[in-house]
Design a protein around this motif. Sequence first.
Motif, PDB file in Angstrom:
ATOM      1  N   LEU A 628       0.836  -1.212   0.000  1.00  0.00           N
ATOM      2  CA  LEU A 628       0.000   0.000   0.000  1.00  0.00           C
ATOM      3  C   LEU A 628       0.867   1.256   0.000  1.00  0.00           C
ATOM      4  N   ALA A 629       2.003   1.192   0.687  1.00  0.00           N
ATOM      5  CA  ALA A 629       2.924   2.330   0.638  1.00  0.00           C
ATOM      6  C   ALA A 629       3.447   2.537  -0.776  1.00  0.00           C
ATOM      7  N   ALA A 630       3.722   1.435  -1.486  1.00  0.00           N
ATOM      8  CA  ALA A 630       4.156   1.554  -2.878  1.00  0.00           C
ATOM      9  C   ALA A 630       3.051   2.149  -3.751  1.00  0.00           C
ATOM     10  N   VAL A 631       1.803   1.788  -3.482  1.00  0.00           N
ATOM     11  CA  VAL A 631       0.676   2.370  -4.227  1.00  0.00           C
ATOM     12  C   VAL A 631       0.636   3.879  -4.003  1.00  0.00           C
ATOM     13  N   GLU A 632       0.790   4.279  -2.760  1.00  0.00           N
ATOM     14  CA  GLU A 632       0.744   5.709  -2.444  1.00  0.00           C
ATOM     15  C   GLU A 632       1.903   6.455  -3.086  1.00  0.00           C
ATOM     16  N   ASP A 633       3.106   5.855  -3.058  1.00  0.00           N
ATOM     17  CA  ASP A 633       4.271   6.505  -3.663  1.00  0.00           C
ATOM     18  C   ASP A 633       4.123   6.595  -5.177  1.00  0.00           C
ATOM     19  N   ALA A 634       3.565   5.554  -5.792  1.00  0.00           N
ATOM     20  CA  ALA A 634       3.346   5.613  -7.240  1.00  0.00           C
ATOM     21  C   ALA A 634       2.380   6.730  -7.604  1.00  0.00           C
ATOM     22  N   THR A 635       1.400   6.969  -6.757  1.00  0.00           N
ATOM     23  CA  THR A 635       0.443   8.050  -7.017  1.00  0.00           C
ATOM     24  C   THR A 635       1.062   9.418  -6.747  1.00  0.00           C
ATOM     25  N   LEU A 636       1.881   9.496  -5.706  1.00  0.00           N
ATOM     26  CA  LEU A 636       2.473  10.775  -5.322  1.00  0.00           C
ATOM     27  C   LEU A 636       3.533  11.239  -6.308  1.00  0.00           C
ATOM     28  N   TYR A 637       4.488  10.353  -6.610  1.00  0.00           N
ATOM     29  CA  TYR A 637       5.671  10.763  -7.355  1.00  0.00           C
ATOM     30  C   TYR A 637       5.561  10.515  -8.854  1.00  0.00           C
ATOM     31  N   LEU A 638       4.902   9.435  -9.239  1.00  0.00           N
ATOM     32  CA  LEU A 638       4.808   9.108 -10.659  1.00  0.00           C
ATOM     33  C   LEU A 638       3.477   9.507 -11.271  1.00  0.00           C
ATOM     34  N   ARG A 639       2.453   9.716 -10.440  1.00  0.00           N
ATOM     35  CA  ARG A 639       1.101  10.026 -10.913  1.00  0.00           C
ATOM     36  C   ARG A 639       0.626   8.983 -11.937  1.00  0.00           C
ATOM     37  N   SER A 640       0.959   7.756 -11.659  1.00  0.00           N
ATOM     38  CA  SER A 640       0.664   6.669 -12.591  1.00  0.00           C
ATOM     39  C   SER A 640      -0.498   5.858 -12.055  1.00  0.00           C
ATOM     40  N   ARG A 641      -1.659   5.999 -12.689  1.00  0.00           N
ATOM     41  CA  ARG A 641      -2.822   5.209 -12.300  1.00  0.00           C
ATOM     42  C   ARG A 641      -2.629   3.738 -12.667  1.00  0.00           C
ATOM     43  N   ARG A 642      -1.939   3.492 -13.785  1.00  0.00           N
ATOM     44  CA  ARG A 642      -1.702   2.119 -14.207  1.00  0.00           C
ATOM     45  C   ARG A 642      -0.872   1.357 -13.173  1.00  0.00           C
ATOM     46  N   LEU A 643       0.231   1.952 -12.741  1.00  0.00           N
ATOM     47  CA  LEU A 643       1.084   1.279 -11.764  1.00  0.00           C
ATOM     48  C   LEU A 643       0.373   1.159 -10.425  1.00  0.00           C
ATOM     49  N   ALA A 644      -0.381   2.202 -10.031  1.00  0.00           N
ATOM     50  CA  ALA A 644      -1.094   2.150  -8.754  1.00  0.00           C
ATOM     51  C   ALA A 644      -2.118   1.023  -8.753  1.00  0.00           C
ATOM     52  N   ASP A 645      -2.829   0.851  -9.862  1.00  0.00           N
ATOM     53  CA  ASP A 645      -3.807  -0.241  -9.933  1.00  0.00           C
ATOM     54  C   ASP A 645      -3.121  -1.602  -9.878  1.00  0.00           C
ATOM     55  N   GLU A 646      -1.996  -1.717 -10.556  1.00  0.00           N
ATOM     56  CA  GLU A 646      -1.270  -2.999 -10.538  1.00  0.00           C
ATOM     57  C   GLU A 646      -0.774  -3.331  -9.134  1.00  0.00           C
ATOM     58  N   LEU A 647      -0.204  -2.347  -8.470  1.00  0.00           N
ATOM     59  CA  LEU A 647       0.287  -2.584  -7.111  1.00  0.00           C
ATOM     60  C   LEU A 647      -0.873  -2.786  -6.144  1.00  0.00           C
ATOM     61  N   GLY A 648      -2.004  -2.111  -6.379  1.00  0.00           N
ATOM     62  CA  GLY A 648      -3.162  -2.335  -5.522  1.00  0.00           C
ATOM     63  C   GLY A 648      -3.678  -3.759  -5.625  1.00  0.00           C
ATOM     64  N   THR A 649      -3.670  -4.321  -6.818  1.00  0.00           N
ATOM     65  CA  THR A 649      -4.055  -5.724  -6.981  1.00  0.00           C
ATOM     66  C   THR A 649      -3.077  -6.637  -6.251  1.00  0.00           C
ATOM     67  N   ARG A 650      -1.819  -6.257  -6.293  1.00  0.00           N
ATOM     68  CA  ARG A 650      -0.824  -7.033  -5.551  1.00  0.00           C
ATOM     69  C   ARG A 650      -1.070  -6.952  -4.046  1.00  0.00           C
ATOM     70  N   ALA A 651      -1.481  -5.790  -3.540  1.00  0.00           N
ATOM     71  CA  ALA A 651      -1.802  -5.653  -2.118  1.00  0.00           C
ATOM     72  C   ALA A 651      -2.942  -6.579  -1.726  1.00  0.00           C
ATOM     73  N   LEU A 652      -3.900  -6.730  -2.608  1.00  0.00           N
ATOM     74  CA  LEU A 652      -5.026  -7.638  -2.352  1.00  0.00           C
ATOM     75  C   LEU A 652      -4.535  -9.075  -2.230  1.00  0.00           C
ATOM     76  N   GLU A 653      -3.562  -9.469  -3.082  1.00  0.00           N
ATOM     77  CA  GLU A 653      -3.022 -10.824  -3.021  1.00  0.00           C
ATOM     78  C   GLU A 653      -2.241 -11.054  -1.732  1.00  0.00           C
ATOM     79  N   VAL A 654      -1.461 -10.068  -1.328  1.00  0.00           N
ATOM     80  CA  VAL A 654      -0.656 -10.227  -0.110  1.00  0.00           C
ATOM     81  C   VAL A 654      -1.549 -10.274   1.117  1.00  0.00           C
ATOM     82  N   LEU A 655      -2.619  -9.476   1.125  1.00  0.00           N
ATOM     83  CA  LEU A 655      -3.528  -9.469   2.268  1.00  0.00           C
ATOM     84  C   LEU A 655      -4.141 -10.843   2.502  1.00  0.00           C
TER      85      LEU A 655
END
Length: 945
Positions: A628-655
């Motif tokens: 989730l921290a990686a999702v937030e950083d991708a949104t903050l610094y890269l403004r990348s919705r694509r990467l944020a969605d990909e990492l968010g799906t990964r957060a769901l798998e880890v949870l």
Amino acid sequence: MSGPPEGAFDALRSQLREAAATFADGPDALGEILLGIVDDVDRAVREPLEIFPVCHHSPASATAMARRLREKQPKVVYLELCEDMAPLLPELRNCTLPVAVQSFAAEIDGFPLDWAPLSVIAPITEASAEYQAIAYTLDTPGTELVLVDRSSDHVFQWEPRAGEGAAPATPADPDAPPAEEESALHGDSVGLEIGDLRPRFAELEEHLLRQGRVRHWSEWWHQYVELPLGDCDHDTYRQVMLLIGSLFRRLAPGDARRVRVDEDRERYMWTRMREHLAASGTDPADCLYVCGAFHAASRVEEFGVHGADTFEISPRTATTWLHGLIPSSHAAIEAQFGLAAGSVTIAASVWAKNLTRGGVKPFRLTGQAGARKKSTKPAKRAASAIVPAGGAQGPSASPVPSADKLSGFLRRAPVLDRLDEEELLGWSVDIVRAARRNGYLASTADAIAVFETSILLAGLRDRAKPTPYDFQDAAITCIEKDRVPGRRDVRRLVEIMMGGDRIGRVGYDALPPLARDVHDRLAPLGLRLEQRGVRRALLDIAGQPELERCSDVLWMLRYLMPPGAARPIMGERRLGERSIQESWDLALGTHQRALIELGYEGVSIEQVLEQRLRRAAYGPNATTANVLAAVEDATLYLRSRRLADELGTRALEVLATERSVDGAPEVLRRVRRLLAYYRTGESVLPSWIESFVKTGYAHYCTLLPTAFADEDATLRQVAATLGFLFGMESLALSLGCDRTQLELAVAQSHPEEPSKVALLWAGQVHLGRLPRMELRARCDELLGNPLVLPAYPRYLSGLVYALEPVPALTDFVVEAVSNAFARLPDSVLLPWLPTLIGTLRAGGAEFAPLLIREAGRIFPGRLAALDEWVPPWRAQPAAASVSRVPGGARGLSLLVAHPHTCDVVARLLGCEDTWEQGAGEEPRGAALLGRYPATAEAVEALLAG
């Protein structure tokens, strides 16, 4: 170059044989060692391919190398340096020395994973023989430079793996300064040193230091090797260095692993040289082999151009190596190789002195950045500094063959010339001037004292002339005395006076593409970021919108680089917010090595940041909070919705794979922040966060009973779990979750620890399973029970943490804490106060404002009103008792006051009675009250609560 005549060293062999027989009562062990050393020297000087032994960062080696290159003018120079570093050497002309050639591998294949990242560095200074060889070959047409040492991959291939036992590292010098910014420029890299010439036999080094009356190895080398060899001819220099290398090699301890690595390196280098000679057809007489003196006196079968071709070079692993130049410094070289503090600086001053005294013209790369302008004045040449090739011999000395230079050198006595006295006098005046600028009460008398004490110390240490180390000790004794008034001590002042810690810099053209891109994108700031030191950058983004791109780069650099490289002074970056003005302290020149190593990971900082975020999210130790921290950083610094969605799906798998609530606090904090960002910035929530809330609701419902019973689960973790369930409840229910699952999870929770029991009570209040009046009664019961009284503060701690999932209990927590202060005895209250403060500071910092605000609302604002003030919770029981009068007559006042509420409750209960009443009739609500007295009391309690 033809070898020496037959029997050239016979006279020396006879003398050593006689000495061994005299001092060792027989020519057995000692004689074998001494004669073996002469054999090693004889073998090396007879080799058709001329071997030039060196010591790294030795001014004598650099001077001799410059002389020999101009005399011999070889067509091919073989250099002991990693063969895969060759493409980087031409970039040295774009750098300011000292710098280091680096091989770097972030992703490894074929080595243990815990070794990553791999890094090999080879520092280069101007006062080094290898730089003279590099400058000669790169600027002389028709010459070729061939690196013949093992590759960076083989460096780690030959390292011992786990369980094989590594050789002990060379101990650091005790006089070395603590690791600082300049001394850490090389990081944890494996250092390669051409001419690693130091005794590996601890007893031998200790004996040499004691007999030489010096403190460390650098001082011994300077006194007994560096100064005598500075004025020698080529043959004398070569034979003496071969003699020292053979001595240290034969007296090295029997470490089988290290001996095998040393010999394999020699086999590797000779194999590569024979391969090149065969492929190019070059005459060995036109070649020069530059290597460390330790490896020059080799006894392997592959030694020489006619050696055996039995060594097989193993293939490299699949690891991808990247190469670049990084800044270095004298302090970094000293720290990397365990040299004494200031020794490389002193070597640089001796190099400059050798050039002046000997009239040697050094080689320097054309266009070398940072090079000093050549003087138009002719170099001074002191006649007394030139020593005859054969060396000074006494009247009784027997004649020796012209090829034997060792006998004359070993008998020659050092001479103190006038130039050294003038230099010492200048040093004494300069150090007093520097000391006065730094707060010392020094005078001309101190300069005289330093001069005389230096000569005295040199005499006591059996030296013909004072060395910089003698001068340093004399300055400390005569000037510093018993205290240091300023920021710098005299030892540091002497180092600065000798030249200081020179720090190299890699030029723009030699930087990797990423580093050049960073400098180009920050060019609108108008700062010289390539220079060392801190630069202040002011960004008026509102007035100059183009500076927003610079801001994006700076925030990414802050994330990727070490602390201090890019430090924000004003401005911050949060989800959904953008600064209109920012202020930064930038030190990219100081942290140039870190910026260069970023270039090994990608071609742009966006690519490197994306790789870092993916590595953190997909790593073996990744947790839901990390992803989730990686999702937030991708949104903050890269403004990348694509990467944020990909990492968010990964957060769901880890949870789904986690089996504890250890990361619940961080997960709750980040999910709340992401939800607030998406709700305010987008019309529809991303699908991954909806799935995350839905899955997390079911996941934490399953873990809740176990978390309440688990002793290892902290109170904050359990409170965060409840906070996720209660805070995400409305969204989860709208997505199809069942509230019954939460009610069952709370019903199945049976904690024993008092703080968790209080937390469970708060959860039951939120679910409506526990009325507030009953919770208040339970707390009163605890305060009235002397057996439970000592544990009451732990119940209060649970209630404080309950503000995370149930913030509506803030007023009740204020009430409970107030009752505790009023009724708890001092023996219980006073030990608990530090625990309460620690709870609010460490885990409940966000709860303190709620409690303070609620206390400010409840308590009187003036001191005079405190005497007549009655807490609202003390007035509530009296009001509640009115409704419980027998017969329920007084309860009618509640129904009359809230008729609409009564109607709603009546419809829910299926009662068709109306509230209206006829003239002279009893209100029909009385019938409702009579039929449902408990309900009326419950409604009254809720309204009065």
